[in-house]
Motif scaffolding. Structure first.
Motif, mmCIF file in Angstrom:
data_model
loop_
_atom_site.group_PDB
_atom_site.id
_atom_site.type_symbol
_atom_site.label_atom_id
_atom_site.label_comp_id
_atom_site.label_asym_id
_atom_site.label_seq_id
_atom_site.Cartn_x
_atom_site.Cartn_y
_atom_site.Cartn_z
ATOM 1 N N TYR A 194 -1.509 -6.183 6.365
ATOM 2 C CA TYR A 194 -1.376 -5.399 7.584
ATOM 3 C C TYR A 194 -1.666 -6.301 8.782
ATOM 4 O O TYR A 194 -2.652 -7.033 8.783
ATOM 5 C CB TYR A 194 -2.390 -4.250 7.626
ATOM 6 N N VAL A 195 -0.818 -6.233 9.805
ATOM 7 C CA VAL A 195 -1.097 -6.866 11.084
ATOM 8 C C VAL A 195 -1.344 -5.717 12.050
ATOM 9 O O VAL A 195 -0.517 -4.805 12.165
ATOM 10 C CB VAL A 195 0.072 -7.760 11.561
ATOM 11 N N GLN A 196 -2.505 -5.748 12.718
ATOM 12 C CA GLN A 196 -2.931 -4.623 13.545
ATOM 13 C C GLN A 196 -3.193 -5.092 14.968
ATOM 14 O O GLN A 196 -4.004 -5.989 15.190
ATOM 15 C CB GLN A 196 -4.210 -4.016 12.958
ATOM 16 N N ASP A 197 -2.508 -4.481 15.913
ATOM 17 C CA ASP A 197 -2.709 -4.755 17.335
ATOM 18 C C ASP A 197 -3.582 -3.635 17.888
ATOM 19 O O ASP A 197 -3.108 -2.523 18.127
ATOM 20 C CB ASP A 197 -1.355 -4.820 18.050
ATOM 21 N N ILE A 198 -4.876 -3.911 18.055
ATOM 22 C CA ILE A 198 -5.848 -2.909 18.455
ATOM 23 C C ILE A 198 -5.876 -2.805 19.980
ATOM 24 O O ILE A 198 -6.158 -3.796 20.662
ATOM 25 C CB ILE A 198 -7.263 -3.267 17.952
ATOM 26 N N GLU A 199 -5.587 -1.620 20.489
ATOM 27 C CA GLU A 199 -5.565 -1.385 21.937
ATOM 28 C C GLU A 199 -6.914 -1.754 22.552
ATOM 29 O O GLU A 199 -7.957 -1.249 22.148
ATOM 30 C CB GLU A 199 -5.244 0.087 22.198
ATOM 31 N N GLY A 200 -6.890 -2.681 23.520
ATOM 32 C CA GLY A 200 -8.098 -3.085 24.227
ATOM 33 C C GLY A 200 -8.981 -4.057 23.477
ATOM 34 O O GLY A 200 -10.093 -4.357 23.920
ATOM 35 N N LEU A 201 -8.523 -4.569 22.328
ATOM 36 C CA LEU A 201 -9.394 -5.429 21.517
ATOM 37 C C LEU A 201 -8.732 -6.719 21.049
ATOM 38 O O LEU A 201 -9.336 -7.775 21.103
ATOM 39 C CB LEU A 201 -9.892 -4.630 20.305
ATOM 40 N N LYS A 225 -5.798 -3.090 -3.274
ATOM 41 C CA LYS A 225 -4.655 -2.403 -3.868
ATOM 42 C C LYS A 225 -3.503 -2.383 -2.870
ATOM 43 O O LYS A 225 -3.672 -1.997 -1.732
ATOM 44 C CB LYS A 225 -5.043 -0.974 -4.249
ATOM 45 N N ASN A 226 -2.363 -2.821 -3.295
ATOM 46 C CA ASN A 226 -1.171 -2.760 -2.458
ATOM 47 C C ASN A 226 -0.711 -1.322 -2.326
ATOM 48 O O ASN A 226 -0.879 -0.516 -3.239
ATOM 49 C CB ASN A 226 -0.049 -3.611 -3.070
ATOM 50 N N LEU A 227 -0.106 -1.001 -1.201
ATOM 51 C CA LEU A 227 0.380 0.348 -0.954
ATOM 52 C C LEU A 227 1.647 0.647 -1.746
ATOM 53 O O LEU A 227 1.768 1.680 -2.397
ATOM 54 C CB LEU A 227 0.639 0.547 0.549
ATOM 55 N N LEU A 228 2.606 -0.258 -1.713
ATOM 56 C CA LEU A 228 3.905 0.003 -2.319
ATOM 57 C C LEU A 228 4.235 -0.890 -3.515
ATOM 58 O O LEU A 228 5.212 -0.647 -4.206
ATOM 59 C CB LEU A 228 5.002 -0.128 -1.257
ATOM 60 N N LEU A 229 3.442 -1.926 -3.750
ATOM 61 C CA LEU A 229 3.675 -2.801 -4.898
ATOM 62 C C LEU A 229 2.781 -2.372 -6.059
ATOM 63 O O LEU A 229 1.706 -1.824 -5.847
ATOM 64 C CB LEU A 229 3.372 -4.261 -4.532
ATOM 65 N N VAL A 232 1.678 -3.057 11.456
ATOM 66 C CA VAL A 232 2.888 -3.449 10.744
ATOM 67 C C VAL A 232 2.427 -3.929 9.374
ATOM 68 O O VAL A 232 1.593 -4.831 9.267
ATOM 69 C CB VAL A 232 3.666 -4.558 11.490
ATOM 70 N N LEU A 233 2.940 -3.281 8.336
ATOM 71 C CA LEU A 233 2.651 -3.679 6.965
ATOM 72 C C LEU A 233 3.774 -4.599 6.513
ATOM 73 O O LEU A 233 4.939 -4.208 6.495
ATOM 74 C CB LEU A 233 2.560 -2.456 6.048
ATOM 75 N N LEU A 234 3.386 -5.845 6.166
ATOM 76 C CA LEU A 234 4.365 -6.835 5.730
ATOM 77 C C LEU A 234 4.142 -7.167 4.262
ATOM 78 O O LEU A 234 3.005 -7.169 3.777
ATOM 79 C CB LEU A 234 4.238 -8.110 6.572
ATOM 80 N N SER A 235 5.230 -7.444 3.550
ATOM 81 C CA SER A 235 5.156 -7.781 2.133
ATOM 82 C C SER A 235 6.105 -8.922 1.831
ATOM 83 O O SER A 235 7.160 -9.051 2.452
ATOM 84 C CB SER A 235 5.553 -6.573 1.283
ATOM 85 N N ASN A 236 5.716 -9.744 0.871
ATOM 86 C CA ASN A 236 6.611 -10.783 0.375
ATOM 87 C C ASN A 236 6.977 -10.509 -1.091
ATOM 88 O O ASN A 236 7.464 -11.373 -1.787
ATOM 89 C CB ASN A 236 5.989 -12.175 0.521
ATOM 90 N N GLY A 237 6.744 -9.282 -1.551
ATOM 91 C CA GLY A 237 7.030 -8.899 -2.927
ATOM 92 C C GLY A 237 5.854 -9.138 -3.862
ATOM 93 O O GLY A 237 5.812 -8.614 -4.969
#
Length: 193
Positions: free
Chosen positions: A131-138, A147-151, A121-126
């Motif tokens: 990125y918050v990443q839930d790694i399977e099994g970890l 570098k920001n993706l969309l900003l 989940v990519l979260l932004s506050n402007g």
């Protein structure tokens, strides 16, 4: 090759809890996606705990961002004596499907090292993107790229600036290590089983 600074830390609370905390702190969801990575190394590379850092400093990913894109990604990382990633470069090449990319790399003399699947989940506050990443099994990790993706701005001009920015949000993370390596943790877990 493009130079990309990034930091990564383990999260001390469940995936949903860190996301809820960030939403309460003014962040919003920009993207929600599944990422499947196959890490590939040369066939003649010996896989052992003693060689993990070297194995994970130079590899090829067969990367699928589910429902969006598939690509081959060459990753080269410079790691200092403390195990911190001080420089990372990548080259990306779009491909049409995972099987063909995987088989192509096998024909070139590569073998699968590990496979990592994660919910991102990519979260932004402007101002910043995290990125918050839930790694399977970890477990759960947070990652911040320079570098920001969309900003249009970036998250800092140095690792230190990025760490200070991330620390400023008072997230429930392990702030003793901003160079957590998901691939290292996964490979170590696999080799110890």
């Amino acid at each position: 090759m493009k130079e990309e600074l990034e930091i990564c830390a383990k999260v001390l609370v469940p995936f949903k809890e860190i996301i809820d905390d960030m939403l309460n702190k003014g962040f919003h969801v920009q993207e929600d996606f599944i990422l499947n990575d196959i890490y590939m190394i040369l066939n003649d590379e010996e896989v052992s705990l003693e060689k993990i850092d070297r194995l994970l400093a130079n590899y090829v990913l067969v990367r699928e961002t589910v429902g969006k894109r598939i690509m081959l990604v060459i990753k080269k990382k410079e790691i200092n004596d403390k195990g911190e990633i001080i420089n990372q470069k990548s080259i990306k090449c779009p491909i049409t499907n995972v099987s063909d990319g995987y088989n192509f790399m096998k024909e070139l003399g590569f073998k699968k090292l590990i496979e990592i699947k994660d919910h991102n989940v990519l979260l932004s506050n402007g101002k910043n993107e995290i990125y918050v990443q839930d790694i399977e099994g970890l477990g759960v990790y947070v990652e911040m790229e320079q570098k920001n993706l969309l900003l249009s701005n970036n998250n800092g001009n140095s690792i230190e600036e990025m760490i200070n920015t991330l620390k400023g949000y008072n997230l429930k993370i392990d702030d003793s290590n901003f160079f957590a390596k998901k691939s290292y943790d996964m490979l170590k877990k696999m080799l110890e089983e």
